[in-house]
Design an enzyme around this catalytic site. Structure first.
Site, PDB file in Angstrom:
ATOM      1  N   SER A 299       0.816  -1.210   0.000  1.00  0.00           N
ATOM      2  CA  SER A 299       0.000   0.000   0.000  1.00  0.00           C
ATOM      3  C   SER A 299       0.856   1.268   0.000  1.00  0.00           C
ATOM      4  CB  SER A 299      -0.936  -0.047   1.208  1.00  0.00           C
ATOM      5  OG  SER A 299      -1.900   0.966   1.168  1.00  0.00           O
ATOM      6  N   ASP A 310      10.056   5.199 -10.311  1.00  0.00           N
ATOM      7  CA  ASP A 310       9.592   5.742 -11.597  1.00  0.00           C
ATOM      8  C   ASP A 310      10.277   7.053 -11.968  1.00  0.00           C
ATOM      9  OD1 ASP A 310       7.974   3.572 -11.789  1.00  0.00           O
ATOM     10  OD2 ASP A 310       6.067   4.673 -11.778  1.00  0.00           O
ATOM     11  N   LYS A 324      -0.434  -4.779  -3.513  1.00  0.00           N
ATOM     12  CA  LYS A 324      -1.845  -4.545  -3.171  1.00  0.00           C
ATOM     13  C   LYS A 324      -2.540  -3.663  -4.209  1.00  0.00           C
ATOM     14  CE  LYS A 324      -4.679  -2.809   0.645  1.00  0.00           C
ATOM     15  NZ  LYS A 324      -4.644  -2.069   1.925  1.00  0.00           N
TER      16      LYS A 324
END
Length: 352
Positions: A299, A310, A324
């Site tokens: 999470s 990223d 998740k």
């Protein structure tokens, strides 16, 4: 009317008919969905009435309804859950980052309530409660054989109220009596922070609660004052928490107006985007960063790790995380209980 005009009129009429057909089909589909939902609810109500009329014993409706709600949510996904009133209170304390009590870490060892350590600065710490002390009585009643939940219910209480404990201390023949005045006890979300060497800092976050971003800022400042030039950020075993706290923590390392995470729900009503500069921040760090994750990282932990990866801001090291990818919202019920329902999926900046 020319041939071209007639053709245009036919196209317009055709499109209008198609639009009307789509509207009718959508309306019919919605009606079918609503009718199906109503039928299923009627079925549930009928079963409840039958149980009330014919079950061999008096029905415990509190347990029956809780069981029905739990079963229904289990059919949705593993993360949509029913939360009983007592657990709601416990969760609020955990994610608020504080509770009211005497301030000890304890364990039940061979039936004895044993102090592992007093929390620094707490009422217990200030009175001289020590590691290894056995609490044998609470308010004059035996504490031997109590469960952890029973201990918590007896020692926690409103700030300013008092609790009497009788302690058996190793090396002291007679029991010791203490009256402890309860106070607000912080629950830190930082498991550890220290310098690994002259220039490498280590910071472990165990969950993302309401105080996490502030605690991280404080610990980073401490490490930087000791000469930290690179950081190991440990999110292993961190099962998540508040999304906005994850965004704040990620924003401490990612510059500019860069996307941290975005969410997408079923119908667009709760679609949101969160950016690195969305919340106030004192400084953005640029030193080298390694994030440690494992299968227990989920999470909010994955949001931080995903954004850092990223944006090529740091190196992610460890195992695949939990995966998740879902956002839950908690809805309070009238009896103090709550339901936590999955409302959206979240995505890292690259769309993962």
């Amino acid at each position: 009317m020319s041939g071209r005009q007639r053709k245009t009129s036919v196209i317009i009429v055709s499109l209008t008919l198609l639009l009307l057909a789509a509207i009718i089909m959508a309306h019919n589909s919605l009606a079918v969905l609503q009718n199906n939902r109503e039928e299923q609810l009627k079925k549930l109500l009928k079963v409840a009435r039958l149980a009330d009329l014919y079950y061999v014993e008096e029905v415990n409706w509190e347990e029956a309804v809780e069981g029905a709600i739990t079963g229904m949510l289990e059919k949705l996904d593993p993360h949509s859950v029913y939360i009983p009133p007592e657990k709601v209170k416990e969760n609020k304390e955990s994610f608020a980052g504080k509770y009211e009590g005497i301030g000890i870490q304890f364990d039940i060892i061979n039936g004895y309530l044993t102090v592992i350590a007093p929390i620094p600065g707490s009422p217990s710490d200030q009175l001289g409660i020590r590691s290894g002390d056995r609490i044998i009585k609470i308010n004059g009643e035996s504490a031997i054989g109590l469960t952890s939940d029973e201990v918590i219910s007896r020692l926690k209480g409103p700030r300013g109220t008092a609790v009497r404990v009788t302690i058996q201390r190793p090396g002291v023949s007679e029991p010791l009596e203490f009256t402890i005045v309860r106070d607000v006890i912080p629950i830190s979300t930082i498991t550890a922070h220290f310098m690994v060497d002259d220039s490498t800092g280590y910071l472990a976050i165990n969950r993302f609660a309401a105080i996490t971003a502030r605690e991280v800022e404080e610990k980073l400042a401490e490490l930087e004052a000791q000469g930290m030039k690179r950081l190991l950020l440990d999110l292993r075993g961190n099962s998540g928490g508040y999304l906005h706290e994850a965004v704040k923590v990620a924003g401490k390392f990612i510059p500019g107006h860069k996307l941290i995470v975005y969410t997408r729900g079923r119908d667009g009503r709760i679609d949101e985007e969160y950016y690195a500069d969305q919340f106030p921040r004192k400084v953005v760090r640029s030193y080298p960063l390694i994030v440690l994750i494992d299968r227990g990282s989920a999470s909010a932990s994955e949001i931080v790790a995903g954004a850092i990866q990223d944006h090529d801001r740091g190196l992610i090291v460890g195992e695949n995380s939990f995966g998740k990818g879902l956002v839950q919202k908690e809805f309070s019920l009238q009896d103090g209980s709550a339901v936590r329902i999955t409302t959206a999926r979240y995505y890292t900046p690259s769309g993962r």
